[in-house]
Design a protein around this motif. Sequence first.
Motif, mmCIF file in Angstrom:
data_model
loop_
_atom_site.group_PDB
_atom_site.id
_atom_site.type_symbol
_atom_site.label_atom_id
_atom_site.label_comp_id
_atom_site.label_asym_id
_atom_site.label_seq_id
_atom_site.Cartn_x
_atom_site.Cartn_y
_atom_site.Cartn_z
ATOM 1 N N THR A 131 0.818 -1.222 0.000
ATOM 2 C CA THR A 131 0.000 0.000 0.000
ATOM 3 C C THR A 131 0.853 1.275 0.000
ATOM 4 O OG1 THR A 131 -1.424 -1.260 1.461
ATOM 5 C CG2 THR A 131 -1.999 1.047 1.135
ATOM 6 N N PRO A 132 0.637 2.156 -0.960
ATOM 7 C CA PRO A 132 1.414 3.404 -0.977
ATOM 8 C C PRO A 132 0.859 4.408 0.046
ATOM 9 C CG PRO A 132 -0.037 3.294 -2.880
ATOM 10 C CD PRO A 132 -0.248 2.034 -2.121
ATOM 11 N N PHE A 133 1.234 4.215 1.304
ATOM 12 C CA PHE A 133 0.709 5.086 2.364
ATOM 13 C C PHE A 133 1.235 6.520 2.215
ATOM 14 C CE2 PHE A 133 0.232 0.962 4.515
ATOM 15 C CZ PHE A 133 -1.074 1.068 4.941
ATOM 16 N N GLU A 134 2.479 6.651 1.793
ATOM 17 C CA GLU A 134 3.086 7.993 1.702
ATOM 18 C C GLU A 134 3.783 8.182 0.367
ATOM 19 O OE1 GLU A 134 5.673 8.508 5.043
ATOM 20 O OE2 GLU A 134 4.100 7.925 6.433
ATOM 21 N N ASP A 135 3.685 9.373 -0.148
ATOM 22 C CA ASP A 135 4.410 9.793 -1.360
ATOM 23 C C ASP A 135 4.172 8.878 -2.560
ATOM 24 O OD1 ASP A 135 5.470 11.777 0.227
ATOM 25 O OD2 ASP A 135 7.191 10.533 0.813
ATOM 26 N N GLY A 136 3.082 8.181 -2.556
ATOM 27 C CA GLY A 136 2.746 7.348 -3.716
ATOM 28 C C GLY A 136 3.699 6.200 -3.954
ATOM 29 N N ASP A 137 4.529 5.898 -2.948
ATOM 30 C CA ASP A 137 5.481 4.798 -3.126
ATOM 31 C C ASP A 137 5.030 3.601 -2.293
ATOM 32 O OD1 ASP A 137 7.624 3.491 -4.050
ATOM 33 O OD2 ASP A 137 9.147 4.824 -3.178
ATOM 34 N N VAL A 138 5.538 2.429 -2.635
ATOM 35 C CA VAL A 138 5.144 1.233 -1.880
ATOM 36 C C VAL A 138 5.633 1.310 -0.442
ATOM 37 C CG1 VAL A 138 4.934 -0.362 -3.822
ATOM 38 C CG2 VAL A 138 7.156 -0.021 -2.728
ATOM 39 N N SER A 139 5.143 0.401 0.379
ATOM 40 C CA SER A 139 5.414 0.442 1.824
ATOM 41 C C SER A 139 6.904 0.509 2.141
ATOM 42 C CB SER A 139 4.825 -0.793 2.497
ATOM 43 O OG SER A 139 3.442 -0.727 2.406
ATOM 44 N N GLU A 140 7.146 0.778 3.430
ATOM 45 C CA GLU A 140 8.511 1.101 3.867
ATOM 46 C C GLU A 140 9.501 -0.062 3.835
ATOM 47 O OE1 GLU A 140 7.938 3.051 7.712
ATOM 48 O OE2 GLU A 140 6.022 3.641 6.875
ATOM 49 N N GLY A 141 9.030 -1.254 3.717
ATOM 50 C CA GLY A 141 9.963 -2.378 3.722
ATOM 51 C C GLY A 141 9.195 -3.685 3.635
ATOM 52 N N GLN A 142 9.926 -4.765 3.724
ATOM 53 C CA GLN A 142 9.307 -6.088 3.638
ATOM 54 C C GLN A 142 9.871 -6.981 4.727
ATOM 55 O OE1 GLN A 142 10.115 -6.372 -0.773
ATOM 56 N NE2 GLN A 142 8.321 -7.705 -0.662
ATOM 57 N N LEU A 143 9.059 -7.909 5.186
ATOM 58 C CA LEU A 143 9.540 -8.925 6.119
ATOM 59 C C LEU A 143 10.261 -10.010 5.325
ATOM 60 C CD1 LEU A 143 6.357 -9.238 8.366
ATOM 61 C CD2 LEU A 143 8.449 -7.992 8.903
ATOM 62 N N SER A 144 10.918 -10.942 6.044
ATOM 63 C CA SER A 144 11.706 -11.963 5.341
ATOM 64 C C SER A 144 10.841 -12.844 4.443
ATOM 65 C CB SER A 144 12.442 -12.830 6.357
ATOM 66 O OG SER A 144 11.514 -13.461 7.211
ATOM 67 N N ASP A 145 9.542 -12.900 4.741
ATOM 68 C CA ASP A 145 8.667 -13.726 3.896
ATOM 69 C C ASP A 145 7.992 -12.905 2.798
ATOM 70 O OD1 ASP A 145 6.992 -12.254 5.438
ATOM 71 O OD2 ASP A 145 6.016 -13.937 6.448
ATOM 72 N N GLY A 146 8.418 -11.674 2.634
ATOM 73 C CA GLY A 146 7.924 -10.876 1.524
ATOM 74 C C GLY A 146 6.758 -9.959 1.843
ATOM 75 N N ARG A 147 6.235 -10.020 3.058
ATOM 76 C CA ARG A 147 5.079 -9.173 3.386
ATOM 77 C C ARG A 147 5.523 -7.708 3.516
ATOM 78 N NH1 ARG A 147 2.745 -11.660 8.604
ATOM 79 N NH2 ARG A 147 4.808 -12.569 8.794
ATOM 80 N N TYR A 148 4.735 -6.824 2.941
ATOM 81 C CA TYR A 148 5.042 -5.396 3.049
ATOM 82 C C TYR A 148 4.669 -4.881 4.440
ATOM 83 C CZ TYR A 148 5.947 -5.044 -1.929
ATOM 84 O OH TYR A 148 6.490 -5.198 -3.185
ATOM 85 N N ILE A 149 5.403 -3.854 4.872
ATOM 86 C CA ILE A 149 5.123 -3.319 6.213
ATOM 87 C C ILE A 149 5.001 -1.802 6.200
ATOM 88 C CG2 ILE A 149 6.309 -5.211 7.391
ATOM 89 C CD1 ILE A 149 8.656 -3.184 7.855
ATOM 90 N N LYS A 150 4.399 -1.305 7.264
ATOM 91 C CA LYS A 150 4.398 0.133 7.526
ATOM 92 C C LYS A 150 4.801 0.330 8.976
ATOM 93 C CE LYS A 150 1.400 4.184 7.811
ATOM 94 N NZ LYS A 150 2.500 5.094 7.401
ATOM 95 N N ARG A 151 5.629 1.336 9.223
ATOM 96 C CA ARG A 151 6.085 1.607 10.595
ATOM 97 C C ARG A 151 5.049 2.463 11.310
ATOM 98 N NH1 ARG A 151 10.638 -1.424 12.058
ATOM 99 N NH2 ARG A 151 11.694 -1.893 10.119
ATOM 100 N N LEU A 152 4.592 1.945 12.458
ATOM 101 C CA LEU A 152 3.670 2.706 13.306
ATOM 102 C C LEU A 152 4.323 2.865 14.678
ATOM 103 C CD1 LEU A 152 0.297 0.958 12.379
ATOM 104 C CD2 LEU A 152 1.079 3.193 11.608
ATOM 105 N N GLU A 153 3.569 3.410 15.627
ATOM 106 C CA GLU A 153 4.166 3.634 16.945
ATOM 107 C C GLU A 153 4.354 2.298 17.670
ATOM 108 O OE1 GLU A 153 2.115 6.564 19.248
ATOM 109 O OE2 GLU A 153 3.283 6.065 21.039
ATOM 110 N N PRO A 154 5.574 2.020 18.160
ATOM 111 C CA PRO A 154 5.792 0.759 18.898
ATOM 112 C C PRO A 154 5.133 0.803 20.279
ATOM 113 C CG PRO A 154 7.872 1.783 18.220
ATOM 114 C CD PRO A 154 6.795 2.802 18.054
ATOM 115 N N ASP A 155 5.074 -0.335 20.907
ATOM 116 C CA ASP A 155 4.576 -0.438 22.270
ATOM 117 C C ASP A 155 5.520 0.344 23.202
ATOM 118 O OD1 ASP A 155 2.762 -2.802 23.923
ATOM 119 O OD2 ASP A 155 4.302 -1.707 25.034
ATOM 120 N N ILE A 156 4.951 0.990 24.200
ATOM 121 C CA ILE A 156 5.778 1.818 25.095
ATOM 122 C C ILE A 156 6.828 0.974 25.823
ATOM 123 C CG2 ILE A 156 4.150 1.692 27.049
ATOM 124 C CD1 ILE A 156 5.057 4.610 27.661
ATOM 125 N N HIS A 157 6.501 -0.284 26.103
ATOM 126 C CA HIS A 157 7.460 -1.159 26.785
ATOM 127 C C HIS A 157 8.662 -1.454 25.882
ATOM 128 C CE1 HIS A 157 3.530 -1.899 28.698
ATOM 129 N NE2 HIS A 157 4.247 -1.910 29.807
#
Lengths: 128, 524
Positions: free
Chosen positions: B327-353
């Motif tokens: 999904t091109p969430f920003e700037d019309g480009d594909v997501s920020e990266g991929q997991l080792s199995d090829g799934r696209y990812i987007k960075r959101l806020e991590p858990d506070i812990h």
Amino acid sequence: MTISWMDPHTTSKESRSCIDCHTDPKALGLGAGSLVKIKGSWRLVPATSKSRDRRLNIPRLDGFVDISGKPLVLTSRKDLRPFDAAELKRILDVGQCLICHKDFDDKVMKNWNSLSPPKPCKFFLKTR
Amino acid sequence: MKKRTTYLLVALVTIGLDTDSTASYYLGAKIIMGGNNSVVECNLAKVEVAGSNPVSRSRQFIKTGSHCCPFFVQENFYMHPRRRLLTLAILFFSLAFHSLFPCTAVPPCQAAAVDSPSKVSTTASGQIDMCLSCHDERPDRAHGRKVLGCFSCHLGNPLTGSAKLAHKGMVLNPGELYIVSKTCGQEGCHTDQVKRVKKSLMATNRGIISTLRYYWNESKDHDADLTVEKLLKSDLDTPAIDYYRKLCGTCHLWLKKHTLPGFLAEKGGGCTTCHFYKPGVGKDGKKTNHPMITKHIPMKNCIRCHNRSGRIGIAYKGIYEAEGYGTPFEDGDVSEGQLSDGRYIKRLEPDIHFKKGLICIDCHNQKEIMGDGNEKAHFEEQLEITCTTCHDGRQRLEKIFEEDIKRPKYPLLTNLVKKNGNFFLKGKKDQKLHPLHRFLDTACRHPVHERLACQACHSKWVPQCYGCHVVSDKSKDQLDKLSNKQTPGRWEEFRSFMRYEVPSLGIKKDYKTRQDKVVIIVPG
């Protein structure tokens, strides 16, 4: 359609606001849409729709319960369920007050007693 | 192999040596410790086979040796030259005898190889472990080469000098559940933990299997007693079971490491699924290829499995699995990266812990992860730690602290620290003291919010996979992950759309109090 429950592990120090849950149909499991109150009854105008192909009989994908409190999904536990009709009404009714009385800093909210809620204010009476 | 050991025993008895060892492979220990001069002179009588645990025996030995006979520590073992000669003679006698009268037992007997090393290798406690003569691998300190040798974990035959015979019956990964009762779980080692972990949800997958069968109308309830171990021995063939075998069956402790293809190869391995890391270079600075066993489980070991379904492992780090097309969430480009199995990812806020530096095992204790020995149907039955364990204020923490002193084996919070009258959680990775703050009474303890679980308000986002559906293609084959065989019928998963915002809420009875709780619900 099935639902499960979980701890998402996305904890933040700040919580969701009261209005986030009390006025958002998606937060209540009703699915995305607009809520209106007509003659004391809540109605939902969904943002998503059922499948147009009747043969497939696919319901709205984000609706876990309808506004009458009827569950639309199977659950992953015996003791897991969406909100029922009474709970939905109670939560949404409080949502009306939150427009003015935003959180627990407000004395109306701070002293709220679910067994004997405060008498409806003038604004609330107008919106009924 | 047994015959050969018997020859050894016979030879030892014949020459008059003490042979009442608890196990044949402790012969070396008996030769050293059962001897007259060195043992008596060094006052090492206590070392003489106390218990059957090789670790404790080694520790006992080193401890005693360190204050009475430094030579033992330097050399790890001492054997009188005459005794050393005698031992070698016995070994050669045994091999020669064996060559003259070869046995015909199955497996077929092998002629003793002459690739044997020139000296007898032993562990610190004196067990003969000829593997050490050839192998230079250095495991972690607790399982060190001089502490346990190779045989204690990897089995095989430690008494032979023949590589072929020594490797017979060996296991590459001692942590695999099918063999673990003879290795990690042998008497005197981690017996209790192994028994418990076999009944834990990570090994049984009972909740996944039973809920799946309930959804697919194959079971009347969610709590059926069907486990991975039972499925491995069963020929039960239903659509839900076939689906489980082909798609879900990659994340359980019975899966053998390095058996499945691609990125799945890293999954599984019994105990070593979690207690495992490859450092490349050991603490002594020397390069090592031997994996390290650790009780400080790195997060990546947890996330290797906990990245699908609820996706809590990746969500904790602030990683949201985006749509399959990136999904091109920003700037019309594909997501920020991929997991080792090829799934696209987007960075959101991590858990506070996570932001504070806490890893999975800082909160989740041993009994939660490895079970308490009783088979459970669902994860909530195995949980011990909740948000309020740490965030309910001083009084509760004081109580936990005192109770944990009385239960040192299985404390609720192993890393709860009291310093200057204040309580902290000591990070197992960062070793920092994290202050434990109490929640706000105004909002969290208000009577109208009595039913709310903490997560209902404090979870910032949750991955939601709407319209999840599967397609079965019976004209194709797919790998059955339990049997590791291609079988007819292929399953493929699809979804309609992914979302992360506005977590939905519903009601679930608390497992312990049986009171209604408002919790987060997701499709699935």
